[in-house]
Design a protein around this motif. Structure first.
Motif, PDB file in Angstrom:
ATOM      1  N   SER A 106      68.451  68.304  51.165  1.00  0.00           N
ATOM      2  CA  SER A 106      69.062  67.806  50.526  1.00  0.00           C
ATOM      3  C   SER A 106      70.038  67.919  48.873  1.00  0.00           C
ATOM      4  O   SER A 106      70.856  67.299  49.022  1.00  0.00           O
ATOM      5  N   ASN A 107      69.739  69.408  48.755  1.00  0.00           N
ATOM      6  CA  ASN A 107      70.651  69.962  48.059  1.00  0.00           C
ATOM      7  C   ASN A 107      71.773  70.375  48.190  1.00  0.00           C
ATOM      8  O   ASN A 107      72.655  70.476  47.682  1.00  0.00           O
ATOM      9  N   GLN A 114      71.120  66.176  43.341  1.00  0.00           N
ATOM     10  CA  GLN A 114      72.127  66.308  43.744  1.00  0.00           C
ATOM     11  C   GLN A 114      73.061  65.997  42.676  1.00  0.00           C
ATOM     12  O   GLN A 114      74.364  66.440  42.972  1.00  0.00           O
ATOM     13  N   LYS A 153      70.691  58.954  44.147  1.00  0.00           N
ATOM     14  CA  LYS A 153      70.611  60.614  45.107  1.00  0.00           C
ATOM     15  C   LYS A 153      69.471  60.703  43.956  1.00  0.00           C
ATOM     16  O   LYS A 153      69.475  60.706  42.620  1.00  0.00           O
ATOM     17  N   ASP A 154      69.513  61.703  44.224  1.00  0.00           N
ATOM     18  CA  ASP A 154      67.803  62.464  43.400  1.00  0.00           C
ATOM     19  C   ASP A 154      68.339  63.475  41.915  1.00  0.00           C
ATOM     20  O   ASP A 154      69.281  63.648  42.402  1.00  0.00           O
ATOM     21  N   ILE A 185      73.995  69.060  41.118  1.00  0.00           N
ATOM     22  CA  ILE A 185      75.006  69.702  41.731  1.00  0.00           C
ATOM     23  C   ILE A 185      76.083  69.472  41.871  1.00  0.00           C
ATOM     24  O   ILE A 185      77.191  70.339  41.416  1.00  0.00           O
ATOM     25  N   ARG A 186      76.145  68.121  42.091  1.00  0.00           N
ATOM     26  CA  ARG A 186      77.408  67.665  42.000  1.00  0.00           C
ATOM     27  C   ARG A 186      78.591  68.122  40.341  1.00  0.00           C
ATOM     28  O   ARG A 186      79.750  68.103  41.449  1.00  0.00           O
ATOM     29  N   ARG A 235      63.515  69.772  51.166  1.00  0.00           N
ATOM     30  CA  ARG A 235      64.269  69.786  49.406  1.00  0.00           C
ATOM     31  C   ARG A 235      66.150  70.737  49.706  1.00  0.00           C
ATOM     32  O   ARG A 235      67.123  69.909  49.497  1.00  0.00           O
ATOM     33  N   ASP A 253      73.646  68.667  50.659  1.00  0.00           N
ATOM     34  CA  ASP A 253      74.322  66.528  50.921  1.00  0.00           C
ATOM     35  C   ASP A 253      74.534  66.801  49.237  1.00  0.00           C
ATOM     36  O   ASP A 253      74.296  65.096  49.474  1.00  0.00           O
ATOM     37  N   VAL A 254      75.782  67.056  49.150  1.00  0.00           N
ATOM     38  CA  VAL A 254      76.000  66.677  48.563  1.00  0.00           C
ATOM     39  C   VAL A 254      77.581  66.016  48.190  1.00  0.00           C
ATOM     40  O   VAL A 254      78.908  66.629  47.046  1.00  0.00           O
ATOM     41  N   SER A 310      70.735  59.100  38.507  1.00  0.00           N
ATOM     42  CA  SER A 310      69.831  59.399  40.033  1.00  0.00           C
ATOM     43  C   SER A 310      70.089  58.022  40.636  1.00  0.00           C
ATOM     44  O   SER A 310      70.271  58.145  41.699  1.00  0.00           O
TER      45      SER A 310
END
Length: 275
Positions: free
Chosen positions: A239-240, A214, A210-211, A217-218, A236, A242-243, A205
């Motif tokens: 941002s979830n 992320q 990235k959090d 998910i990536r 959230r 934005d991967v 991270s």
């Protein structure tokens, strides 16, 4: 950078499914979250009869102003023991709840009930698909033996198998089988219910800026899975998805892969071994 498609065509070519979905589990008042998700760019919502929020998802779609055909909607049937007609009735009730003429994907929620019950439910889903009520059909929480029952019965295979899937619980035998048979793997609980304390996850991270969500998910996307993150927090939610602007290196993907603890790493019910 690895090119990640934003949609994947389901077997049969019926519908293009966005590769990141928005989950609404444990969110009976999900309309605000769905509207936030749709405003943030999500075009895939994953619901279920057991979540008791099909109607709210339908309301959010209509209020969003986005054409129905541009949004991929999934639901699931959880009670299949009533047999073929009962399953058809449940599908009809789901459509009524949503207020839609069709659903893009409909799943059997779990393998509970035994082989005969599972096959009757699957035949009902196939019949509803043939009737145009469902564009694609699939299963959830199915192990290899449950999938092979469908093959042995000579029936059309599922387009999707949705299972708990993240670095701690990678369901490798199921994933391998699905890939070999052209079944798309959806990953529920991809954010491990916020269990972000793992040192490798924390290190990556910081490395990628990235959090942890992320990163998770990536990881899922780079393995070719379709993750279904959920959140009620608008920040959230944004941002979830934005991967798509960064890539985890192969070396770091391998480090995340090494976190697999098999079934012991599951953080939900994960009912893959039922008879």
């Amino acid at each position: 950078m690895i090119s990640i498609r934003t949609t994947v065509t389901l077997p049969g070519g019926v519908a293009a499914m966005p590769v990141v979905g928005f989950g609404v589990y444990q969110n009976p008042n999900c309309k605000p979250a769905c509207l936030a998700a749709l405003q943030s760019g999500y075009r895939h919502i994953d619901s279920a009869r057991a979540y008791r929020n099909e109607a709210q998802v339908g309301d959010a779609v209509r209020e969003s102003g986005i054409p129905r055909e541009d949004i991929f909607i999934t639901s699931k049937i959880n009670k299949i023991s009533g047999g073929y007609q009962s399953c058809l009735d449940a599908i009809g009730d789901s459509l009524k709840n949503f207020g839609f003429d069709y659903l893009d994907l409909y799943l059997i929620h779990s393998a509970y009930g035994g082989k005969a019950v599972r096959l009757e439910a699957w035949k009902a889903l196939l019949a509803a698909k043939k009737a145009g009520k469902l564009r694609s059909v699939g299963v959830s929480n199915y192990n290899v033996k449950h999938l092979e029952e469908i093959t042995e019965a000579g029936l059309e295979m599922p387009s999707v198998n949705q299972v708990e899937l993240h670095p701690y619980c990678q369901q490798r035998s199921i994933v391998e089988y699905c890939r070999a048979h052209g079944i798309i793997v959806q990953a529920y609980t991809p954010l491990v219910r916020g269990k972000f304390e793992n040192l490798v996850l924390q290190e990556l991270s910081k490395k990628y800026g990235k959090d942890p969500a992320q990163i998770l998910i990536r990881w899922s996307l780079q393995h070719g899975f379709v993750p279904l993150p959920k959140s009620q927090n608008p920040d959230r939610v944004r941002s979830n998805i934005d991967v798509f602007g960064f890539e985890i290196s192969k070396e770091d993907i391998d480090r995340l892969d090494e976190l697999d603890r098999g079934k012991e790493g599951a953080v939900t019910w994960n009912p893959i071994d039922v008879d």
